[in-house]
Scaffold this motif. Structure first.
Motif, PDB file in Angstrom:
ATOM      1  N   TYR A   1       0.846  -1.198   0.000  1.00 21.56           N
ATOM      2  CA  TYR A   1       0.000   0.000   0.000  1.00 21.56           C
ATOM      3  C   TYR A   1       0.880   1.246   0.000  1.00 21.56           C
ATOM      4  CZ  TYR A   1      -3.016  -3.600   1.978  1.00 21.56           C
ATOM      5  OH  TYR A   1      -3.699  -4.765   2.205  1.00 21.56           O
ATOM      6  N   HIS A   2       0.320   2.354  -0.484  1.00 17.08           N
ATOM      7  CA  HIS A   2       1.027   3.626  -0.380  1.00 17.08           C
ATOM      8  C   HIS A   2       1.085   4.047   1.095  1.00 17.08           C
ATOM      9  CE1 HIS A   2       1.146   4.215  -4.636  1.00 17.08           C
ATOM     10  NE2 HIS A   2      -0.167   4.381  -4.763  1.00 17.08           N
ATOM     11  N   PRO A   3       2.231   4.561   1.535  1.00 15.58           N
ATOM     12  CA  PRO A   3       2.338   5.047   2.913  1.00 15.58           C
ATOM     13  C   PRO A   3       1.929   6.524   3.009  1.00 15.58           C
ATOM     14  CG  PRO A   3       4.485   5.061   1.909  1.00 15.58           C
ATOM     15  CD  PRO A   3       3.531   4.508   0.871  1.00 15.58           C
ATOM     16  N   LEU A   4       0.680   6.805   2.645  1.00 19.63           N
ATOM     17  CA  LEU A   4       0.061   8.126   2.701  1.00 19.63           C
ATOM     18  C   LEU A   4       0.403   9.020   1.514  1.00 19.63           C
ATOM     19  CD1 LEU A   4       0.523   8.855   6.513  1.00 19.63           C
ATOM     20  CD2 LEU A   4      -1.407   7.731   5.375  1.00 19.63           C
ATOM     21  N   GLN A   5       1.290   8.611   0.662  1.00 15.83           N
ATOM     22  CA  GLN A   5       1.559   9.327  -0.587  1.00 15.83           C
ATOM     23  C   GLN A   5       1.965   8.328  -1.653  1.00 15.83           C
ATOM     24  OE1 GLN A   5       4.566  12.042   0.971  1.00 15.83           O
ATOM     25  NE2 GLN A   5       6.117  11.032  -0.270  1.00 15.83           N
ATOM     26  N   ASN A   6       1.683   8.682  -2.900  1.00 16.29           N
ATOM     27  CA  ASN A   6       1.824   7.711  -3.991  1.00 16.29           C
ATOM     28  C   ASN A   6       3.196   7.678  -4.647  1.00 16.29           C
ATOM     29  OD1 ASN A   6       1.724  10.082  -5.429  1.00 16.29           O
ATOM     30  ND2 ASN A   6      -0.064   9.533  -6.637  1.00 16.29           N
ATOM     31  N   THR A   7       4.210   8.154  -3.965  1.00 16.75           N
ATOM     32  CA  THR A   7       5.579   8.056  -4.476  1.00 16.75           C
ATOM     33  C   THR A   7       6.379   6.977  -3.759  1.00 16.75           C
ATOM     34  OG1 THR A   7       6.291   9.762  -2.936  1.00 16.75           O
ATOM     35  CG2 THR A   7       5.651  10.487  -5.174  1.00 16.75           C
ATOM     36  N   MET A   8       5.667   6.166  -2.989  1.00 16.78           N
ATOM     37  CA  MET A   8       6.290   5.068  -2.253  1.00 16.78           C
ATOM     38  C   MET A   8       5.278   3.939  -2.125  1.00 16.78           C
ATOM     39  SD  MET A   8       8.190   6.939   0.941  1.00 16.78           S
ATOM     40  CE  MET A   8       7.069   8.302   1.204  1.00 16.78           C
ATOM     41  N   THR A   9       5.791   2.739  -1.903  1.00 15.78           N
ATOM     42  CA  THR A   9       4.953   1.593  -1.585  1.00 15.78           C
ATOM     43  C   THR A   9       5.545   0.919  -0.360  1.00 15.78           C
ATOM     44  OG1 THR A   9       4.262   1.271  -3.874  1.00 15.78           O
ATOM     45  CG2 THR A   9       4.101  -0.641  -2.409  1.00 15.78           C
ATOM     46  N   THR A  10       4.679   0.659   0.610  1.00 15.19           N
ATOM     47  CA  THR A  10       5.096   0.007   1.851  1.00 15.19           C
ATOM     48  C   THR A  10       4.476  -1.385   1.908  1.00 15.19           C
ATOM     49  OG1 THR A  10       5.387   2.083   3.023  1.00 15.19           O
ATOM     50  CG2 THR A  10       4.983   0.125   4.378  1.00 15.19           C
ATOM     51  N   SER A  11       5.289  -2.355   2.235  1.00 13.17           N
ATOM     52  CA  SER A  11       4.860  -3.751   2.341  1.00 13.17           C
ATOM     53  C   SER A  11       4.759  -4.141   3.805  1.00 13.17           C
ATOM     54  CB  SER A  11       5.871  -4.669   1.650  1.00 13.17           C
ATOM     55  OG  SER A  11       6.034  -4.304   0.300  1.00 13.17           O
ATOM     56  N   VAL A  12       3.651  -4.826   4.142  1.00 10.50           N
ATOM     57  CA  VAL A  12       3.440  -5.361   5.492  1.00 10.50           C
ATOM     58  C   VAL A  12       2.829  -6.749   5.357  1.00 10.50           C
ATOM     59  CG1 VAL A  12       3.135  -3.113   6.615  1.00 10.50           C
ATOM     60  CG2 VAL A  12       1.144  -4.327   5.734  1.00 10.50           C
ATOM     61  N   SER A  13       2.893  -7.503   6.430  1.00 12.89           N
ATOM     62  CA  SER A  13       2.249  -8.813   6.459  1.00 12.89           C
ATOM     63  C   SER A  13       0.757  -8.642   6.742  1.00 12.89           C
ATOM     64  CB  SER A  13       2.872  -9.685   7.548  1.00 12.89           C
ATOM     65  OG  SER A  13       2.559  -9.144   8.827  1.00 12.89           O
ATOM     66  N   ARG A  14      -0.007  -9.706   6.535  1.00 14.41           N
ATOM     67  CA  ARG A  14      -1.441  -9.683   6.904  1.00 14.41           C
ATOM     68  C   ARG A  14      -1.587  -9.360   8.386  1.00 14.41           C
ATOM     69  NH1 ARG A  14      -1.222 -14.442   3.725  1.00 14.41           N
ATOM     70  NH2 ARG A  14      -0.746 -15.570   5.629  1.00 14.41           N
ATOM     71  N   ASP A  15      -0.804 -10.059   9.201  1.00 20.86           N
ATOM     72  CA  ASP A  15      -0.863  -9.832  10.637  1.00 20.86           C
ATOM     73  C   ASP A  15      -0.503  -8.388  10.976  1.00 20.86           C
ATOM     74  OD1 ASP A  15      -1.028 -10.764  13.477  1.00 20.86           O
ATOM     75  OD2 ASP A  15       1.111 -10.234  13.432  1.00 20.86           O
ATOM     76  N   GLY A  16       0.494  -7.865  10.313  1.00 21.33           N
ATOM     77  CA  GLY A  16       0.896  -6.479  10.544  1.00 21.33           C
ATOM     78  C   GLY A  16      -0.218  -5.509  10.183  1.00 21.33           C
ATOM     79  N   LEU A  17      -0.899  -5.763   9.083  1.00 17.18           N
ATOM     80  CA  LEU A  17      -2.012  -4.905   8.682  1.00 17.18           C
ATOM     81  C   LEU A  17      -3.116  -4.939   9.735  1.00 17.18           C
ATOM     82  CD1 LEU A  17      -3.324  -3.069   6.506  1.00 17.18           C
ATOM     83  CD2 LEU A  17      -4.347  -5.161   5.574  1.00 17.18           C
ATOM     84  N   MET A  18      -3.447  -6.125  10.210  1.00 20.16           N
ATOM     85  CA  MET A  18      -4.509  -6.242  11.207  1.00 20.16           C
ATOM     86  C   MET A  18      -4.096  -5.589  12.529  1.00 20.16           C
ATOM     87  SD  MET A  18      -6.661  -7.433   9.243  1.00 20.16           S
ATOM     88  CE  MET A  18      -8.100  -8.001  10.107  1.00 20.16           C
ATOM     89  N   ARG A  19      -2.833  -5.701  12.898  1.00 21.11           N
ATOM     90  CA  ARG A  19      -2.360  -5.033  14.119  1.00 21.11           C
ATOM     91  C   ARG A  19      -2.390  -3.514  13.954  1.00 21.11           C
ATOM     92  NH1 ARG A  19       3.066  -7.202  16.024  1.00 21.11           N
ATOM     93  NH2 ARG A  19       3.419  -7.207  13.818  1.00 21.11           N
ATOM     94  N   PHE A  20      -2.081  -3.042  12.743  1.00 22.08           N
ATOM     95  CA  PHE A  20      -2.172  -1.603  12.464  1.00 22.08           C
ATOM     96  C   PHE A  20      -3.606  -1.113  12.674  1.00 22.08           C
ATOM     97  CE2 PHE A  20      -3.469   1.563   9.313  1.00 22.08           C
ATOM     98  CZ  PHE A  20      -2.722   2.648   9.732  1.00 22.08           C
ATOM     99  N   PHE A  21      -4.571  -1.830  12.101  1.00 22.71           N
ATOM    100  CA  PHE A  21      -5.965  -1.405  12.276  1.00 22.71           C
ATOM    101  C   PHE A  21      -6.377  -1.425  13.742  1.00 22.71           C
ATOM    102  CE2 PHE A  21      -6.723  -2.579   7.680  1.00 22.71           C
ATOM    103  CZ  PHE A  21      -6.932  -1.265   7.272  1.00 22.71           C
TER     104      PHE A  21
END
Length: 166
Positions: free
Chosen positions: A130-150
């Motif tokens: 996913y973009h990390p708040l701007q579209n000049t970068m892409t940030t990769s996370v795990s499924r678990d990481g995404l759920m922990r973020f939410f």
């Protein structure tokens, strides 16, 4: 509104591993396909929507998923068909510009106004990009990481089969 640096610090403070790659700005799924081979994992599309009563939704799916906007509202229990949220509303609530819509915008939605809807098919892949708040970068996370973020932002995403609404 938070910056990518703020986001990375938030991820770090919640022990969510992440990697980020800088690239030229991409505004659409088609433009982002030029990055394939450079960034492994699931590439996504993110739609910022509202229903007839003004409830807000972020739909997150793999880039090739068909999202049936005409019928999806029934699957999620929304009030009438969806329309796209305005650029001003996107900036106000999610803290990003059009072309940079991302689940990471939840860091700016401190009132949890946005209902996050994740496609089950996307969550079968790793890593998630996913973009990390701007579209000049892409940030990769795990499924678990995404759920922990939410969880850390107070958002409780619903996991749905978007294509079941077709």
């Amino acid at each position: 509104m938070k910056t990518p640096a703020d986001l990375f610090a938030f991820l770090d403070s919640h022990a969510i591993p992440h990697t980020t790659i800088e690239h030229p700005a991409v505004f659409t799924v088609e433009e982002s396909k030029s990055l394939r081979g450079t960034i492994p994992g699931s590439h996504t599309k993110n739609l910022f929507l509202k229903d007839k009563k003004g409830a807000l939704f972020l739909m997150v799916a793999q880039e090739d998923t068909v999202i049936p906007l005409k019928s999806l509202h029934t699957l999620v229990g929304a009030s009438g068909r969806f329309s796209f949220g305005s650029a001003d509303l996107l900036r106000e609530v999610w803290g990003v510009e059009p072309g940079s819509v991302t689940p990471f915008g939840a860091i700016n939605d401190t009132e949890c106004r946005v209902n996050v809807l994740l496609d089950a098919a996307m969550l079968r892949n790793e890593p998630l990009n996913y973009h990390p708040l701007q579209n000049t970068m892409t940030t990769s996370v795990s499924r678990d990481g995404l759920m922990r973020f939410f969880a850390a932002t107070g958002h409780a995403p619903r996991i749905l089969d978007f294509e079941a609404a077709v």
